[in-house]
Scaffold this active site. Structure first.
Site, PDB file in Angstrom:
ATOM      1  N   LYS A  36     -16.863 -10.112  -6.236  1.00 59.76           N
ATOM      2  CA  LYS A  36     -17.092  -8.729  -6.673  1.00 59.76           C
ATOM      3  C   LYS A  36     -17.854  -7.952  -5.601  1.00 59.76           C
ATOM      4  O   LYS A  36     -17.558  -6.780  -5.329  1.00 59.76           O
ATOM      5  CB  LYS A  36     -17.869  -8.716  -7.995  1.00 59.76           C
ATOM      6  CG  LYS A  36     -17.055  -9.114  -9.205  1.00 59.76           C
ATOM      7  CD  LYS A  36     -15.988  -8.093  -9.564  1.00 59.76           C
ATOM      8  CE  LYS A  36     -16.552  -6.828 -10.169  1.00 59.76           C
ATOM      9  NZ  LYS A  36     -15.472  -5.880 -10.596  1.00 59.76           N
ATOM     10  N   THR A  63     -20.777  -5.173 -10.343  1.00 67.11           N
ATOM     11  CA  THR A  63     -21.606  -5.924 -11.283  1.00 67.11           C
ATOM     12  C   THR A  63     -23.025  -6.083 -10.766  1.00 67.11           C
ATOM     13  O   THR A  63     -23.249  -6.209  -9.549  1.00 67.11           O
ATOM     14  CB  THR A  63     -21.002  -7.313 -11.559  1.00 67.11           C
ATOM     15  OG1 THR A  63     -21.929  -8.089 -12.324  1.00 67.11           O
ATOM     16  CG2 THR A  63     -20.696  -8.065 -10.268  1.00 67.11           C
ATOM     17  N   PRO A  66       0.802  -1.229   0.000  1.00 64.41           N
ATOM     18  CA  PRO A  66       0.000   0.000   0.000  1.00 64.41           C
ATOM     19  C   PRO A  66       0.834   1.279   0.000  1.00 64.41           C
ATOM     20  O   PRO A  66       0.472   2.258  -0.663  1.00 64.41           O
ATOM     21  CB  PRO A  66      -0.831  -0.128   1.281  1.00 64.41           C
ATOM     22  CG  PRO A  66      -0.966  -1.604   1.482  1.00 64.41           C
ATOM     23  CD  PRO A  66       0.346  -2.182   1.020  1.00 64.41           C
ATOM     24  N   TYR A  89     -17.923 -15.564  -8.670  1.00 64.87           N
ATOM     25  CA  TYR A  89     -17.668 -14.272  -9.306  1.00 64.87           C
ATOM     26  C   TYR A  89     -18.436 -13.165  -8.587  1.00 64.87           C
ATOM     27  O   TYR A  89     -17.870 -12.137  -8.196  1.00 64.87           O
ATOM     28  CB  TYR A  89     -18.083 -14.326 -10.771  1.00 64.87           C
ATOM     29  CG  TYR A  89     -18.026 -12.983 -11.480  1.00 64.87           C
ATOM     30  CD1 TYR A  89     -16.820 -12.456 -11.907  1.00 64.87           C
ATOM     31  CD2 TYR A  89     -19.181 -12.245 -11.705  1.00 64.87           C
ATOM     32  CE1 TYR A  89     -16.765 -11.220 -12.549  1.00 64.87           C
ATOM     33  CE2 TYR A  89     -19.137 -11.011 -12.340  1.00 64.87           C
ATOM     34  CZ  TYR A  89     -17.923 -10.507 -12.758  1.00 64.87           C
ATOM     35  OH  TYR A  89     -17.881  -9.278 -13.376  1.00 64.87           O
TER      36      TYR A  89
END
Length: 319
Positions: A147, A118, A60, A143
């Site tokens: 997400k 999504t 980071p 998926y």
């Protein structure tokens, strides 16, 4: 335009993907300087400052230093993909977001974050039900689960005052440079290899889904980069549930392949998004002043044109 009035510099993560490259182009058209970030360089990134970087792997502090030195005012996360293992999905959709949030939290002037999520984060929705932002997410596939985890991390950081972000939940995309990993991309690959004599058999699900041109999605990202909207989820789509057979017919017509040589076979729905999606895009209009502009017929024609023009591709189907 002087430096004081110039739009903020935008870091686009996943800049070489189907969505990312269009986001970069849309930002450039509206006067933004773009920092294109992706693991591997692609020729279409040459018009922007490009940094080859695996964001999920970097510390980071290093990422924060990059954003600070480049004077980044907005970070767009357009990374991710469909054909991935569970481990790769966790890496791309969750770990990467955690690294971005940890990096921006270190910065004296935190950039705005636009997370491209999504519609599948909502899970399966009964046929006929428009998907609006009040629906409680219930992702069921790897998926969608990963997400959603990324989107929730962004929203949680915003609620805690550690980030300033907005999440766009996009429907399936079509249009230029659609990936071969998608359903429509796979159909394009089949059409480009088929002959009229042998014909082609396509398996098409009995489903109705919302598709948006990737260029319209990119315009929504540009709007979200500036809109006074923080900590909100906004659905992006055409607001239409299109029969998949209709979409395939548009693609066949765009390819020039004879329709009489196409045999369609129905199949049960095997999808990351179920058999029905139709986004309610009211909030996108109200909060972002955004609405889709490109019709599906045009989107599919342009999708085929960019496929056909890709290096090493044949000039068209051998009919």
């Amino acid at each position: 335009m002087n430096a004081l009035n110039a739009p903020p510099k935008v870091a686009v993560l996943g800049a070489t993907g189907c969505v990312g490259r269009e986001v970069c182009a849309a930002l450039a058209r509206t006067g933004h300087e773009v920092l294109a970030v992706a693991r591997n360089h692609r020729p279409h990134a040459d018009g922007h400052t490009f940094v080859p970087l695996d964001v999920a792997a970097v510390e980071p502090a290093e990422l924060a230093a990059l954003f600070t030195s480049a004077r980044v005012g907005v970070v767009v996360n357009a990374t991710g993909g469909w054909v991935l293992t569970q481990e790769a999905m966790e890496y791309a959709h969750v770990r990467l977001v955690d690294r971005v949030l940890a990096a921006t939290a270190r910065m004296a002037r935190r950039p705005r974050i636009v997370q491209v999520g999504t519609i599948h984060e909502y899970g399966f929705v009964p046929e006929g039900v428009p998907i609006d932002e009040r629906i409680v997410p219930n992702p069921t596939t790897p998926y969608a689960v990963t997400k959603h985890a990324g989107s929730e991390a962004v929203l949680a950081a915003t609620r805690a005052g550690d980030a300033e972000a907005v999440v766009l939940r996009a429907v399936n995309v079509c249009g230029p440079h659609t990936t071969e990993a998608s359903f429509l991309g796979a159909v394009m690959a089949r059409l480009s290899e088929a002959t009229e004599e042998e014909g082609i058999e396509l398996t098409v699900a009995d489903a109705r889904r919302d598709y948006v041109d990737v260029r319209d999605l990119a315009e929504a990202v540009v709007k979200a980069a500036h809109a006074p909207v923080v900590g909100r989820v906004v659905n992006i789509g055409r607001g239409e549930a299109v029969n998949m057979r209709e979409l395939v017919s548009l693609l066949v017509a765009a390819s020039g392949f004879p329709a009489h040589a196409v045999r369609e076979r129905s199949a049960a729905v095997e999808s990351k998004g179920g058999g029905w999606t139709r986004a309610d895009i009211t909030l996108a209009d109200q909060l972002l002043d955004w609405r889709p502009r490109i019709g599906l017929a045009q989107a599919v024609r342009d999708m085929w044109a960019t496929w056909e023009a890709a290096p090493g591709r044949r000039a068209g189907p051998p009919i």
